[in-house]
Write a protein that holds these residues in place. Structure first.
Motif, PDB file in Angstrom:
ATOM      1  N   GLY A 256       0.412  -0.842   0.155  1.00 26.73           N
ATOM      2  CA  GLY A 256      -0.207   0.248   0.343  1.00 26.73           C
ATOM      3  C   GLY A 256       0.832   1.730   0.066  1.00 26.73           C
ATOM      4  O   GLY A 256       0.114   2.342  -0.582  1.00 26.73           O
TER       5      GLY A 256
ATOM      6  N   GLU B   3     -14.751  11.178  -0.076  1.00 21.71           N
ATOM      7  CA  GLU B   3     -15.015   9.574   0.112  1.00 21.71           C
ATOM      8  C   GLU B   3     -16.178   8.907   0.746  1.00 21.71           C
ATOM      9  O   GLU B   3     -16.640   7.799   0.043  1.00 21.71           O
ATOM     10  CB  GLU B   3     -13.774   9.310   1.480  1.00 21.71           C
TER      11      GLU B   3
ATOM     12  N   ALA C 216      -8.733   4.329  -3.958  1.00 22.56           N
ATOM     13  CA  ALA C 216      -9.038   3.237  -2.843  1.00 22.56           C
ATOM     14  C   ALA C 216     -10.202   4.091  -2.852  1.00 22.56           C
ATOM     15  O   ALA C 216     -10.993   2.713  -1.486  1.00 22.56           O
ATOM     16  CB  ALA C 216      -7.542   3.741  -1.819  1.00 22.56           C
TER      17      ALA C 216
ATOM     18  N   PRO D 245     -10.385  -0.316  -2.589  1.00 19.68           N
ATOM     19  CA  PRO D 245      -9.104  -0.352  -1.627  1.00 19.68           C
ATOM     20  C   PRO D 245      -8.940  -0.988  -1.824  1.00 19.68           C
ATOM     21  O   PRO D 245      -6.493  -1.740  -1.819  1.00 19.68           O
ATOM     22  CB  PRO D 245     -10.164  -0.282  -0.465  1.00 19.68           C
ATOM     23  N   ASP D 246      -8.723  -2.709  -2.779  1.00 20.14           N
ATOM     24  CA  ASP D 246      -8.058  -4.016  -2.640  1.00 20.14           C
ATOM     25  C   ASP D 246      -6.995  -2.754  -4.238  1.00 20.14           C
ATOM     26  O   ASP D 246      -5.984  -3.660  -4.117  1.00 20.14           O
ATOM     27  CB  ASP D 246      -9.036  -4.848  -3.292  1.00 20.14           C
TER      28      ASP D 246
ATOM     29  N   GLU E 242      -4.467  -2.234  -2.144  1.00 23.65           N
ATOM     30  CA  GLU E 242      -3.377  -2.993  -0.457  1.00 23.65           C
ATOM     31  C   GLU E 242      -3.153  -4.274  -1.491  1.00 23.65           C
ATOM     32  O   GLU E 242      -1.409  -4.494  -0.664  1.00 23.65           O
ATOM     33  CB  GLU E 242      -4.858  -3.133   0.236  1.00 23.65           C
TER      34      GLU E 242
END
Length: 697
Positions: A253, A409, A506, A510-511, A514
């Motif tokens: 990340g 967000e 993200a 988010p994957d 990460e």
């Protein structure tokens, strides 16, 4: 003596199974000459003008018998061929001038050499002509190394060289010993190549030069960004660069590989600022203010900070990639005020550079009025719905930039946004259409929209393009970053904190950050590549090529690291330290000594193979001649004198004429009437020769 014709212009003589037209593996040597030229011309198709490559292939193909039978025989008469040769050569010279507009340069030289080699194919009348054409071909093949030195180029040059040597050897035999001769040549060349590679001083490559035909960048990151660009790149598994970490690997990340910074936006496309950023090149001079502001927050000496080495594939651009934030104290590499690395020239060869990792340090703590205006610039019109939405939300959070980012967000998570590699096309008001229409996009859509919203409310923002993530290599040590990892994120300027990285991708995926792009595509599958059969086919193609490319990239990595990257430092720290070699002078002396020893060994071996091997019977008589000559020179046997005649001549000048007569009889029996007990005959001859002595005067 007349040389044997080799060209098929000679009519029926061309079908003789001898010389260059002996059948080798079902083909004549003449055809092997032509085949070797294909292996010479085709590898240059990527670097030289297409019309020149097409002209060369036309000449080669027109010489094959299958093609000749379909063309008029008059076309292949010597006078006609000579006319074609002159016209083609002069016309190609004019074409080279029109293409390059210069008579100097590496690419012009290689193109001219190729033109000479293929022009020679139009006058293959003797073996000498074929030798000239094949010798020129070896130089043309070597010219590939002036352009690239990767593993593919090496394999291509090796294959072309073997084919050319195969054709050369075939001009002098009937094919029975051709493979053996070729293998012997290669076996002799390998030890000398290893010695030169290991011991020869590793000088900087003189061939790392720019070709005029290489004007297009090959990197996955361009100098502009519009929604849709990165979606195409993310389906490519081509290697962008490889990294070797000295210590522990950062979290995936945290792996944001910084490349270019975009600050100018015209409503559709993001580009770097027209005003070049401040650059720091000279390490001997004091660091500028913007760099000192960051380095003052370093708690450890720079030499104790984490470092890593990047092996960058050729890009055709001068910007480099490094983790946020980089510091490179390497000659030829500069650091800009927006913390991107720049090479002193465009990268047309693989480039190795070492970088220090400035993790969690602030950058750009102060912002001038001109810089603030630059990072707030927006078109006067367009995307009105997004502007109004940003102003309302910014006021609700108390005009706090960080709170505004968090509110965005939350809003994205509450809407039906999705991450996809095949987003729909957008028209003029792209920000409005994406945020309130399609809501489907890739990293560039999210970063572009986020930066626009920030600037709409007076928060300085910019876009950073590069790569994010990567995968551990098959060796378990190096880190691979591919074109599919191309990424774009946003930086906003906050009072007291400087530039703060925020990755709006993200928010929705988010994957992607990460897990990395590779794991994400594996888990999601064909859905990311589109709907229906097209998406399925794209995903299957991606999976099929991914493993094959990784295996090849791993081999290329070892080649780049251990062969191309075998520089003076590695040479000194590896084999040379075993011999306690401290200087280039000692290195050259040792290398010369090894080469002299190898040549001496080769000379002794050739002498041993070509020495005269005497029969035992003749050996005894040779010893007798040498012994008699020591006392009386006239008693020695002449080279052209027969043995029996010699014995008859010296009969009266030795102590025992009877022994001479018995020696003559024994020699006749051993030579012309050999018995099964030949050893007994030789023992008798040996006894007789020892008893013979010259008369004392």
């Amino acid at each position: 003596m007349m040389m044997q014709p080799i060209s098929q212009n000679s009519g029926q003589n061309t079908h003789k199974k001898q010389g260059l037209f002996a059948k080798i593996s079902g083909l004549s040597a003449f055809h092997w000459v032509l085949i070797s030229q294909l292996f010479v011309v085709l590898p240059h198709a990527k670097h030289l003008p297409s019309w020149l490559v097409a002209y060369a292939l036309l000449i080669i193909i027109a010489q094959f018998g299958v093609v000749r039978r379909w063309l008029p025989n008059s076309l292949y008469q010597p006078r006609t061929m000579r006319l074609v040769q002159y016209v083609g050569f002069l016309g190609s010279l004019a074409g080279l001038w029109l293409t390059y507009r210069t008579a100097l340069g590496l690419d012009v030289a290689i193109a001219f050499l190729l033109l000479c080699a293929v022009s020679k194919l139009l006058e293959l009348y003797t073996r000498r002509d074929a030798y000239v054409a094949l010798t020129l071909s070896l130089f043309v093949l070597a010219g590939l190394f002036l352009v690239e030195q990767d593993l593919v180029t090496t394999v291509i040059v090796a294959l072309g060289t073997m084919t050319t040597l195969f054709a050369m050897i075939g001009m002098n035999d009937d094919g029975t010993g051709r493979y053996r001769t070729l293998g012997l040549l290669v076996a002799q060349a390998i030890p000398l190549t290893v010695v030169i590679f290991v011991f020869f001083p590793r000088l900087p490559p003189l061939w790392a030069v720019h070709m005029s035909g290489q004007n297009q960048a090959t990197t996955g990151i361009s100098d502009s960004m519009s929604p849709g660009d990165f979606a195409k790149l993310s389906q490519s598994t081509e290697l962008a660069f490889r990294v070797e970490f000295d210590g522990q690997l950062p979290r995936r990340g945290d792996m944001y590989w910084r490349g270019l910074v975009f600050s100018d936006f015209d409503g559709v496309t993001w580009r770097p600022s027209k005003q070049a950023p401040d650059m720091w090149y000279n390490r001997r001079q004091q660091a500028p203010l913007w760099l000192n502001e960051t380095l003052n927050h370093v708690k450890l000496p720079l030499e104790n900070l984490p470092t890593y080495q990047v092996i960058l594939e050729k890009t055709g651009q001068n910007w480099l990639f490094a983790l946020d934030y980089p510091f490179a104290n390497q000659r030829g590499i500069g650091l800009t005020s927006d913390f991107t690395l720049r090479h002193w020239t465009e990268v047309y060869q693989r480039l190795n550079y070492k970088v220090t990792y400035l993790k969690n340090l602030p950058i750009g703590l102060t912002l001038s009025d001109a810089e603030r205006q630059q990072y707030l610039q927006l078109p006067n019109n367009g995307n009105s719905q997004s502007r109004e939405f940003a102003k309302n939300l910014y006021e609700k959070v108390g005009k706090d930039p960080i709170a505004f980012a968090s509110a965005l967000e939350q809003w994205v998570n509450g809407q039906n946004f999705r991450y996809t590699l095949s987003p729909p096309a957008l028209r003029q008001n792209r920000i409005d259409e994406f945020l309130f229409g399609s809501r489907a996009g890739f990293c560039e859509h999210y970063s572009s929209s986020f930066a626009f919203l920030m600037r709409s409310v007076g928060v300085p923002a910019r876009i950073v393009t590069g790569y994010q993530g990567g995968e551990l290599g098959r060796d378990g040590k190096s880190w691979e970053v591919r074109q599919m990892d191309a990424h774009a994120w946003t930086e906003i300027w906050v009072e007291g904190d400087g530039w703060v990285r925020i990755d709006p991708t993200a928010f929705v995926s988010p994957d992607r950050v990460e897990q990395g792009m590779d794991n994400l595509t594996a888990s999601v599958g064909a859905q990311m590549f589109g709907d229906g059969i097209v998406g399925q086919l794209s995903y299957q193609q991606f999976q099929l090529l991914q493993n094959a490319r990784r295996l090849f990239d791993q081999a290329s990595y070892y080649w780049q690291r251990d062969v191309i990257g075998y520089d003076q430092d590695k040479q000194k720290n590896s084999l040379l330290q075993w011999f306690n070699i401290q200087s280039i002078y000692q290195q050259v002396m040792y290398m010369g000594l090894v080469i002299v020893m190898m040549l001496a060994f080769l000379g002794l071996w050739l002498w041993y193979k070509r020495r005269k091997i005497w029969d035992k019977t003749d050996k005894y008589l040779l010893n007798l001649s040498q012994r008699l000559a020591k006392q009386e020179r006239s008693l020695a046997r002449n080279d052209s004198e027969g043995v029996l005649h010699w014995l008859q001549r010296i009969q009266d000048n030795v102590n025992s004429p009877d022994n001479i007569r018995m020696l003559q009889q024994a020699y006749r029996q051993a030579r012309y009437q050999p018995r099964s007990d030949i050893d007994k005959q030789n023992q008798q001859i040996k006894r007789l020769t020892k008893a013979i002595k010259p008369l004392k005067k």
